[in-house]
Write a protein that holds these residues in place. Structure first.
Motif, PDB file in Angstrom:
ATOM      1  N   LYS A 183       0.831  -1.213   0.000  1.00 55.82           N
ATOM      2  CA  LYS A 183       0.000   0.000   0.000  1.00 55.82           C
ATOM      3  C   LYS A 183       0.862   1.259   0.000  1.00 55.82           C
ATOM      4  CE  LYS A 183      -3.542   2.652   2.417  1.00 55.82           C
ATOM      5  NZ  LYS A 183      -3.819   3.375   1.153  1.00 55.82           N
ATOM      6  N   VAL A 184       1.945   1.235   0.794  1.00 57.44           N
ATOM      7  CA  VAL A 184       2.832   2.401   0.856  1.00 57.44           C
ATOM      8  C   VAL A 184       3.424   2.689  -0.523  1.00 57.44           C
ATOM      9  CG1 VAL A 184       4.985   3.317   1.795  1.00 57.44           C
ATOM     10  CG2 VAL A 184       3.391   2.130   3.296  1.00 57.44           C
ATOM     11  N   LEU A 185       3.939   1.670  -1.178  1.00 59.97           N
ATOM     12  CA  LEU A 185       4.541   1.865  -2.503  1.00 59.97           C
ATOM     13  C   LEU A 185       3.518   2.381  -3.503  1.00 59.97           C
ATOM     14  CD1 LEU A 185       6.835  -1.308  -2.787  1.00 59.97           C
ATOM     15  CD2 LEU A 185       7.419   0.987  -1.994  1.00 59.97           C
ATOM     16  N   SER A 186       2.288   1.881  -3.418  1.00 62.84           N
ATOM     17  CA  SER A 186       1.222   2.353  -4.301  1.00 62.84           C
ATOM     18  C   SER A 186       0.908   3.825  -4.031  1.00 62.84           C
ATOM     19  CB  SER A 186      -0.032   1.500  -4.097  1.00 62.84           C
ATOM     20  OG  SER A 186      -1.114   2.023  -4.835  1.00 62.84           O
ATOM     21  N   ASP A 187       0.845   4.186  -2.743  1.00 64.16           N
ATOM     22  CA  ASP A 187       0.564   5.583  -2.365  1.00 64.16           C
ATOM     23  C   ASP A 187       1.653   6.518  -2.879  1.00 64.16           C
ATOM     24  OD1 ASP A 187      -1.728   4.770  -1.115  1.00 64.16           O
ATOM     25  OD2 ASP A 187      -0.927   4.903   0.926  1.00 64.16           O
ATOM     26  N   ILE A 188       2.905   6.077  -2.783  1.00 68.73           N
ATOM     27  CA  ILE A 188       4.029   6.910  -3.237  1.00 68.73           C
ATOM     28  C   ILE A 188       3.949   7.130  -4.742  1.00 68.73           C
ATOM     29  CG2 ILE A 188       6.545   7.013  -3.502  1.00 68.73           C
ATOM     30  CD1 ILE A 188       6.676   5.334  -0.870  1.00 68.73           C
ATOM     31  N   GLN A 189       3.649   6.075  -5.474  1.00 69.06           N
ATOM     32  CA  GLN A 189       3.548   6.198  -6.931  1.00 69.06           C
ATOM     33  C   GLN A 189       2.397   7.113  -7.331  1.00 69.06           C
ATOM     34  OE1 GLN A 189       3.389   1.958  -7.734  1.00 69.06           O
ATOM     35  NE2 GLN A 189       5.459   1.964  -8.592  1.00 69.06           N
ATOM     36  N   GLN A 190       1.269   6.984  -6.648  1.00 65.27           N
ATOM     37  CA  GLN A 190       0.121   7.853  -6.937  1.00 65.27           C
ATOM     38  C   GLN A 190       0.430   9.311  -6.605  1.00 65.27           C
ATOM     39  OE1 GLN A 190      -3.634   6.485  -5.324  1.00 65.27           O
ATOM     40  NE2 GLN A 190      -3.190   4.357  -5.865  1.00 65.27           N
ATOM     41  N   ALA A 191       1.369   9.524  -5.677  1.00 65.09           N
ATOM     42  CA  ALA A 191       1.747  10.891  -5.282  1.00 65.09           C
ATOM     43  C   ALA A 191       2.899  11.421  -6.131  1.00 65.09           C
ATOM     44  CB  ALA A 191       2.133  10.910  -3.801  1.00 65.09           C
ATOM     45  N   PHE A 192       3.237  10.692  -7.227  1.00 68.22           N
ATOM     46  CA  PHE A 192       4.307  11.092  -8.148  1.00 68.22           C
ATOM     47  C   PHE A 192       5.674  11.116  -7.464  1.00 68.22           C
ATOM     48  CE2 PHE A 192       0.338  12.819  -9.731  1.00 68.22           C
ATOM     49  CZ  PHE A 192       0.371  12.474 -11.078  1.00 68.22           C
ATOM     50  N   GLY A 193       5.841  10.217  -6.486  1.00 68.20           N
ATOM     51  CA  GLY A 193       7.113  10.112  -5.788  1.00 68.20           C
ATOM     52  C   GLY A 193       7.970   8.998  -6.365  1.00 68.20           C
ATOM     53  N   ALA A 228       3.336  18.890  -2.521  1.00 67.04           N
ATOM     54  CA  ALA A 228       1.938  19.131  -2.910  1.00 67.04           C
ATOM     55  C   ALA A 228       1.077  17.883  -2.794  1.00 67.04           C
ATOM     56  CB  ALA A 228       1.883  19.669  -4.344  1.00 67.04           C
ATOM     57  N   THR A 229       1.648  16.727  -3.088  1.00 62.20           N
ATOM     58  CA  THR A 229       0.861  15.496  -3.084  1.00 62.20           C
ATOM     59  C   THR A 229       0.969  14.727  -1.769  1.00 62.20           C
ATOM     60  OG1 THR A 229       2.714  14.272  -4.039  1.00 62.20           O
ATOM     61  CG2 THR A 229       1.108  15.218  -5.574  1.00 62.20           C
ATOM     62  N   PHE A 230       1.870  15.160  -0.887  1.00 61.88           N
ATOM     63  CA  PHE A 230       2.148  14.369   0.312  1.00 61.88           C
ATOM     64  C   PHE A 230       1.970  15.152   1.606  1.00 61.88           C
ATOM     65  CE2 PHE A 230       4.643  10.566   1.858  1.00 61.88           C
ATOM     66  CZ  PHE A 230       3.982   9.639   1.073  1.00 61.88           C
ATOM     67  N   MET A 231       1.623  16.428   1.510  1.00 63.00           N
ATOM     68  CA  MET A 231       1.599  17.270   2.704  1.00 63.00           C
ATOM     69  C   MET A 231       0.539  16.841   3.717  1.00 63.00           C
ATOM     70  SD  MET A 231       0.072  20.753   0.971  1.00 63.00           S
ATOM     71  CE  MET A 231      -0.241  21.602   2.510  1.00 63.00           C
ATOM     72  N   ASN A 232      -0.514  16.188   3.264  1.00 60.59           N
ATOM     73  CA  ASN A 232      -1.567  15.731   4.181  1.00 60.59           C
ATOM     74  C   ASN A 232      -1.544  14.217   4.404  1.00 60.59           C
ATOM     75  OD1 ASN A 232      -2.655  18.386   4.418  1.00 60.59           O
ATOM     76  ND2 ASN A 232      -3.640  18.139   2.435  1.00 60.59           N
ATOM     77  N   TYR A 233      -0.511  13.573   3.904  1.00 59.49           N
ATOM     78  CA  TYR A 233      -0.471  12.111   3.952  1.00 59.49           C
ATOM     79  C   TYR A 233      -0.300  11.577   5.377  1.00 59.49           C
ATOM     80  CZ  TYR A 233       0.834   7.302   2.747  1.00 59.49           C
ATOM     81  OH  TYR A 233       0.881   5.933   2.644  1.00 59.49           O
ATOM     82  N   SER A 234       0.356  12.333   6.255  1.00 62.25           N
ATOM     83  CA  SER A 234       0.648  11.836   7.606  1.00 62.25           C
ATOM     84  C   SER A 234      -0.627  11.463   8.361  1.00 62.25           C
ATOM     85  CB  SER A 234       1.446  12.869   8.404  1.00 62.25           C
ATOM     86  OG  SER A 234       0.747  14.088   8.457  1.00 62.25           O
ATOM     87  N   THR A 235      -1.710  12.240   8.174  1.00 61.94           N
ATOM     88  CA  THR A 235      -2.976  11.941   8.852  1.00 61.94           C
ATOM     89  C   THR A 235      -3.565  10.630   8.340  1.00 61.94           C
ATOM     90  OG1 THR A 235      -3.400  14.310   9.025  1.00 61.94           O
ATOM     91  CG2 THR A 235      -5.257  12.848   9.412  1.00 61.94           C
ATOM     92  N   GLU A 236      -3.589  10.487   7.019  1.00 62.03           N
ATOM     93  CA  GLU A 236      -4.101   9.252   6.397  1.00 62.03           C
ATOM     94  C   GLU A 236      -3.236   8.055   6.805  1.00 62.03           C
ATOM     95  OE1 GLU A 236      -4.080   7.318   1.931  1.00 62.03           O
ATOM     96  OE2 GLU A 236      -4.148   9.513   2.127  1.00 62.03           O
ATOM     97  N   PHE A 237      -1.920   8.247   6.809  1.00 64.68           N
ATOM     98  CA  PHE A 237      -0.972   7.186   7.153  1.00 64.68           C
ATOM     99  C   PHE A 237      -1.182   6.701   8.592  1.00 64.68           C
ATOM    100  CE2 PHE A 237       3.212   5.980   8.906  1.00 64.68           C
ATOM    101  CZ  PHE A 237       3.567   4.962   8.034  1.00 64.68           C
TER     102      PHE A 237
END
Length: 648
Positions: free
Chosen positions: A541-551, A572-581
């Protein structure tokens, strides 16, 4: 001996409680405060008390044995990393507090990275050993795996100044001379202690201790160990040298500069030269702070932290006297926001308030946008904006709000070009030719000069170079700051009679803009360097999230069912990820985000369209040159300017 010790940690690791215990044991305070009771000595600001977190880097002073300690309690929240980093630059040693329950957390990684960058020797204190689920041995192993294999537990291995066999062996493995002595069973207590101190100071050993700050377990023992293992050497007889690491304004509005003296002695009424302009002002007062309170003294010496009044234009980071000017920050804001306030409040009043705050925190980069008639600031995150709202209300007495935070983009160029600017309305004359070249990523805006004195006097050359650096320049795509560009003055021309005042300024800005019009421009966005630790079954899931965030990410590493993933991703694509994570890992995963410079924007066309910047309507810039014929000025657009130049 003067020693500056910084206390750093991820938020809620027990940093302030730990500091309170040190102050109590050294009789600097009579009662131990607690963050949750809102009576901590160092979290004295009402906002810190109400939020239960450290926001401002406050200092205290205590004496222990033969040393005077200057203790800095730093913010633990990522939004206040700039304040923390400025304090790191004046520390002799740092103590990182790590929770025995939670282990290394996101901000602990940031703290470690910054301390390594600034070469500050580190001690670890594994706190909260009294809590259910505490596992100090596992946390020590984590420190050795994630940070350095040279971390060593001194809790029971270095007591009352005595080293046991395992510590002696550990030190010997890191010092060839001591290893030879160890193999010959020779042990000189003084020599081994000196080498131990030296290895710590050189960041070759990181002592760790364990205990509970809340229960006052292991604190006094650690203080004894810290005192024996830290040494400083400051030359009081050399020329005075210091750095300004903090600025505050007292109740009378006086600018109070907090300094660390690295050499020499400073006395009241001494004159100090500072800043790029070499301003010289007299020191009117020297203050020694302990929490909110201070005492005035007649002098300060090398190794001390103190504050002075009298420097009206000084800025944070200014080097004074015999001090290297090498304090480039690694923590930079990635967001910008607009200040919103009631129309009954004067714009000038609000701007003046924020300019005061900007002096205290230069990372805010307060900016008055003349075109849109609004005040903009740069910030690290939402919590910082919430705190600023409270600060403004308390200090200046009026309510404000902030617009939705936006990403702080920048612009650069891909190709080298020549830029031409000519300014010649009637009775004015200046021409400037600039070569614009792309710079390395992260190099900022640089200037150079290859202009011959036959073309322009040295004075006029310096004037042009000054105009190039007097402010941040706008790009042509979104009006964002120009960076990673080298501007070289190639040639130019003035007139003995008609060149005056701002003529070269006008010609310089037109040359810069005309060059940008020709160049292949690129939009840059801020990037995070991330480090994520999750259970092996969560890696997908982490790797998928990173790819979707253009990382992008490096090859994941797995150890004992835990997977570590490192890489880069747009803010821009990861600034709110910590809450979801935190939600889907149920707080069991670890996410560390550290600003990692700028790179090409992943959705440039979309951002340019959304921002809707009109390069032809920018009030600060025009690419059009002005020439004169028959007593009248006329405009020449950028695409025709080169042919019209006089210096070609």
């Amino acid at each position: 001996m003067n020693k500056t010790i910084g206390i750093l940690a991820h938020v809620d690791a027990g940093k302030t409680t730990f500091s309170e215990q040190l102050l109590y044991h050294t009789k600097s305070i009579r009662e131990r405060g607690r963050v949750d009771h809102q009576n901590a000595f160092l979290d004295s600001h009402s906002i810190e008390k109400s939020r239960g977190i450290t926001i401002f880097a406050d200092q205290a002073t205590f004496s222990f044995k033969n040393s005077t300690y200057f203790l800095i309690d730093t913010p633990g929240h990522v939004d206040f990393s700039s304040e923390m980093e400025r304090s790191i630059q004046v520390m002799d040693y740092a103590v990182i507090i790590v929770s025995a329950v939670d282990g290394i957390e996101g901000h602990t990684e940031t703290v470690w990275e910054l301390l390594q960058k600034h070469k500050v020797p580190v001690f670890f204190f594994i706190n909260k050993t009294d809590r259910e689920g505490a596992n100090p041995a596992q946390v020590l192993k984590e420190i050795q795996t994630e940070f350095s294999k040279n971390a060593f537990d001194i809790t029971f291995n270095f007591q009352t100044g005595q080293m046991n066999e395992s510590l002696i062996e550990f030190i010997a493995e890191r010092d060839e001379e001591l290893l030879a002595l160890y193999l010959e069973s020779e042990y000189d207590e003084t020599l081994w202690l000196e080498r131990f101190q030296s290895l710590i100071a050189k960041n070759q050993i990181y002592p760790c201790a364990t205990g509970s700050a809340l229960q006052d377990t292991g604190i006094l023992e650690f203080l004894h160990q810290l005192d024996q293992l830290t040494v400083t050497s400051y030359e009081k007889d050399e020329a005075f040298g210091a750095r300004i690491y903090k600025i505050r304004h007292d109740e009378n509005g006086n600018r109070i500069c907090f300094l660390k003296a690295f050499s020499g002695t400073l006395k009241v009424r001494d004159k100090l030269s500072y800043g790029t302009q070499g301003l010289e002002e007299k020191v009117s007062q020297i203050r020694m702070y302990n929490g909110k309170k201070f005492q005035t003294v007649e002098q300060a010496v090398a190794g001390e932290l103190f504050a002075i009044a009298g420097l009206t234009e000084a800025e944070i980071g200014d080097a004074i006297g015999n001090c290297p000017d090498d304090n480039k920050s690694a923590v930079l804001p990635t967001l910008k926001s607009t200040v919103l306030f009631d129309s009954t409040i004067s714009v000038k009043e609000v701007l003046a308030s924020f300019q005061l705050l900007d002096a205290e925190d230069p990372s805010l980069s307060v900016y008055w946008d003349e075109h849109f008639q609004k005040i903009q600031i740069q910030v690290m995150g939402i919590i910082q904006l919430e705190v600023l709202e409270q600060v403004v209300l308390e200090r200046f007495g009026y309510p404000i709000q902030f617009g939705e935070p936006e990403i702080l983009y920048k612009e650069t160029i891909k190709t080298a070009v020549m830029g031409y600017g000519h300014f010649e309305p009637l009775r004015h004359y200046a021409e400037v030719h600039l070569k614009l070249e792309p710079g390395e990523r992260g190099s900022g805006f640089q200037i150079d000069n290859t202009c011959h004195a036959d073309a322009l006097s040295t004075g006029n050359q310096n004037l042009i170079l000054h105009h190039l650096t007097e402010r941040n320049h706008h790009g042509v795509l979104t009006g964002s700051s120009l960076t990673d560009v080298k501007a070289t003055l190639v040639t130019g021309r003035g007139h003995n009679q008609h060149t005056s005042g701002g003529d070269f300024r006008e010609a310089t800005f037109r040359a810069l803009r005309q060059g940008l019009e020709q160049a292949q421009n690129q939009l840059l966005e801020p990037m995070y360097r991330f480090k994520i630790k999750v259970n092996l079954d969560q890696m997908g899931k982490v790797l998928s999230d990173i790819q979707q965030a253009f990382g992008s990410f490096e090859t994941p590493e797995t150890f004992e069912e835990k997977t570590t993933i490192e890489g880069r991703v747009p803010v821009a694509t990861f600034m709110n990820y910590s809450t979801e994570f935190a939600a889907w890992t149920h707080g069991k995963g670890s996410l560390s985000l550290l600003f990692d410079g700028y790179d090409l924007c992943h959705n440039e066309a979309h951002v340019i369209s959304k921002m809707g910047y009109d390069k032809n309507a920018d009030p600060l810039y025009t690419s059009t040159s002005i020439f004169c014929a028959k007593g009248q000025g006329y405009k020449v657009p950028w695409d025709q300017a080169e042919k019209a130049m006089h210096c070609l």
